[in-house]
Write a protein that holds these residues in place. Structure first.
Motif, PDB file in Angstrom:
ATOM      1  N   LEU A   1     -18.767 -14.942  39.546  1.00  0.00           N
ATOM      2  CA  LEU A   1     -19.419 -15.776  40.550  1.00  0.00           C
ATOM      3  C   LEU A   1     -20.497 -14.950  41.247  1.00  0.00           C
ATOM      4  CD1 LEU A   1     -19.363 -18.353  42.395  1.00  0.00           C
ATOM      5  CD2 LEU A   1     -17.676 -17.123  43.793  1.00  0.00           C
TER       6      LEU A   1
ATOM      7  N   THR B   1     -14.288  -4.859  34.608  1.00  0.00           N
ATOM      8  CA  THR B   1     -15.502  -5.651  34.424  1.00  0.00           C
ATOM      9  C   THR B   1     -16.595  -4.799  33.779  1.00  0.00           C
ATOM     10  OG1 THR B   1     -14.891  -6.745  36.468  1.00  0.00           O
ATOM     11  CG2 THR B   1     -17.096  -7.173  35.639  1.00  0.00           C
ATOM     12  N   LYS B   2     -16.762  -3.613  34.345  1.00  0.00           N
ATOM     13  CA  LYS B   2     -17.851  -2.766  33.846  1.00  0.00           C
ATOM     14  C   LYS B   2     -17.389  -1.772  32.796  1.00  0.00           C
ATOM     15  CE  LYS B   2     -20.343  -2.940  38.253  1.00  0.00           C
ATOM     16  NZ  LYS B   2     -20.664  -2.193  39.465  1.00  0.00           N
TER      17      LYS B   2
HETATM   18  P1  G4P Z   1     -11.514  -4.803  40.902  1.00  0.00           P
HETATM   19  O1  G4P Z   1     -11.918  -3.681  41.789  1.00  0.00           O
HETATM   20  O2  G4P Z   1     -10.860  -5.930  41.680  1.00  0.00           O
HETATM   21  O3  G4P Z   1     -10.660  -4.338  39.738  1.00  0.00           O
HETATM   22  O4  G4P Z   1     -12.837  -5.430  40.325  1.00  0.00           O
HETATM   23  P2  G4P Z   1     -13.798  -5.083  39.102  1.00  0.00           P
HETATM   24  O5  G4P Z   1     -13.639  -3.678  38.705  1.00  0.00           O
HETATM   25  O6  G4P Z   1     -13.590  -6.149  38.106  1.00  0.00           O
HETATM   26  O7  G4P Z   1     -15.223  -5.266  39.830  1.00  0.00           O
HETATM   27  C1  G4P Z   1     -16.211  -4.284  39.859  1.00  0.00           C
HETATM   28  C2  G4P Z   1     -17.337  -4.695  40.767  1.00  0.00           C
HETATM   29  O8  G4P Z   1     -17.699  -6.062  40.519  1.00  0.00           O
HETATM   30  C3  G4P Z   1     -17.061  -4.641  42.235  1.00  0.00           C
HETATM   31  O9  G4P Z   1     -18.286  -4.442  42.901  1.00  0.00           O
HETATM   32  C4  G4P Z   1     -16.567  -6.059  42.541  1.00  0.00           C
HETATM   33  O10 G4P Z   1     -16.695  -6.361  43.912  1.00  0.00           O
HETATM   34  C5  G4P Z   1     -17.511  -6.848  41.701  1.00  0.00           C
HETATM   35  N1  G4P Z   1     -17.057  -8.144  41.248  1.00  0.00           N
HETATM   36  C6  G4P Z   1     -15.924  -8.463  40.569  1.00  0.00           C
HETATM   37  N2  G4P Z   1     -15.933  -9.761  40.253  1.00  0.00           N
HETATM   38  C7  G4P Z   1     -17.080 -10.282  40.744  1.00  0.00           C
HETATM   39  C8  G4P Z   1     -17.655 -11.579  40.726  1.00  0.00           C
HETATM   40  O11 G4P Z   1     -17.128 -12.565  40.189  1.00  0.00           O
HETATM   41  N3  G4P Z   1     -18.872 -11.707  41.350  1.00  0.00           N
HETATM   42  C9  G4P Z   1     -19.505 -10.676  41.942  1.00  0.00           C
HETATM   43  N4  G4P Z   1     -20.674 -10.920  42.531  1.00  0.00           N
HETATM   44  N5  G4P Z   1     -18.991  -9.424  41.978  1.00  0.00           N
HETATM   45  C10 G4P Z   1     -17.794  -9.256  41.381  1.00  0.00           C
HETATM   46  P3  G4P Z   1     -19.101  -3.097  42.903  1.00  0.00           P
HETATM   47  O12 G4P Z   1     -19.465  -2.639  41.534  1.00  0.00           O
HETATM   48  O13 G4P Z   1     -18.275  -2.127  43.667  1.00  0.00           O
HETATM   49  O14 G4P Z   1     -20.454  -3.473  43.608  1.00  0.00           O
HETATM   50  P4  G4P Z   1     -20.960  -3.561  45.100  1.00  0.00           P
HETATM   51  O15 G4P Z   1     -19.807  -3.544  46.055  1.00  0.00           O
HETATM   52  O16 G4P Z   1     -21.843  -2.364  45.270  1.00  0.00           O
HETATM   53  O17 G4P Z   1     -21.675  -4.859  45.145  1.00  0.00           O
END
Ligand code: G4P
Length: 193
Positions: free
Chosen positions: A20, A100-101
């Motif tokens: 999302l 995810t990544k």
């Molecule tokens: P987890 O921590 O719950 O295991 O999550 P995951 O590894 O799957 O998510 C990695 C990054 O992607 C996190 O942000 C998380 O907030 C973001 N994320 C997960 N699902 C979604 C989604 O459906 N939509 C969006 N927009 N973000 C999602 P991050 O890499 O730490 O980035 P940021 O905080 O710098 O934005």
């Protein structure tokens, strides 16, 4: 939380069955009025718990965490994901794997900001598989501080994070719970009375 669900319905973009996009109000552009309401809601749900610190992770956790910290009147610490030139103190470090990544990163906070006397609330923007929240909890435990609970802006309830945290005994408060993103439509978890 009604205002948040409305915002997700009107401005969220379903990128796939799993993802999302909310960069109109949370992940890139930020809606400060909505963030203020989010901070108030977290503060209401976790009031009377004696919270002394809010712990989040850069970048997108910072806005909701700061608003909650403002209402609760406590400092907010954001874990760093990248090596900082100025963060040279003794650090608590934890590894966070992103399904995810498919990458592993190290998150860190300075030992001087978190002590065994602290009662910590974890706040983050998304809960997917729970790995970021578990990494933050790991940092709090290294400090021998108490974990009061986990506050999440948007929980993807069809992924494993919530159950993982509940199974470990942590209280989870999610302001919007997304049941499904199938067919390009956001469906929320039905509220029980
Ligand atoms: P987890 O921590 O719950 O295991 O999550 P995951 O590894 O799957 O998510 C990695 C990054 O992607 C996190 O942000 C998380 O907030 C973001 N994320 C997960 N699902 C979604 C989604 O459906 N939509 C969006 N927009 N973000 C999602 P991050 O890499 O730490 O980035 P940021 O905080 O710098 O934005």
């Amino acid at each position: 939380m009604h205002a948040l669900e409305e915002k997700i319905r009107t401005e969220g973009i379903v990128l796939s069955d799993q993802v999302l996009k909310v960069d109109a109000f949370l992940n890139h552009q930020i809606d400060p009025v909505l963030m203020q309401q989010i901070g108030q809601e977290f503060a209401t749900r976790f009031k009377d718990q004696g919270i002394t610190k809010i712990i989040t992770i850069e970048a997108s956790g910072i806005a909701p965490a700061v608003m909650a910290g403002l209402v609760l009147g406590v400092p907010v610490i954001f874990a760093r994901k990248y090596q900082s030139l100025t963060l040279k103190d003794d650090l608590f470090k934890a590894k966070v794997y992103s399904f995810t990544k498919q990458t592993e990163s190290t998150i860190a906070i300075s030992k001087k900001h978190l002590t065994a006397q602290d009662k910590a609330l974890v706040i983050d923007d998304f809960l997917a598989n729970g790995q970021a929240a578990l990494g933050l909890i790991d940092l709090i435990k290294q400090a021998e501080a108490e974990v009061i609970g986990v506050g999440i802006v948007i929980e993807k309830s069809f992924q494993t994070g919530r159950q993982l945290l509940l199974d470990k005994g942590y209280r989870v408060e999610s302001l919007a719970r997304v049941a499904s993103l199938e067919n390009g439509v956001v469906r929320f978890v039905e509220k029980t009375a």
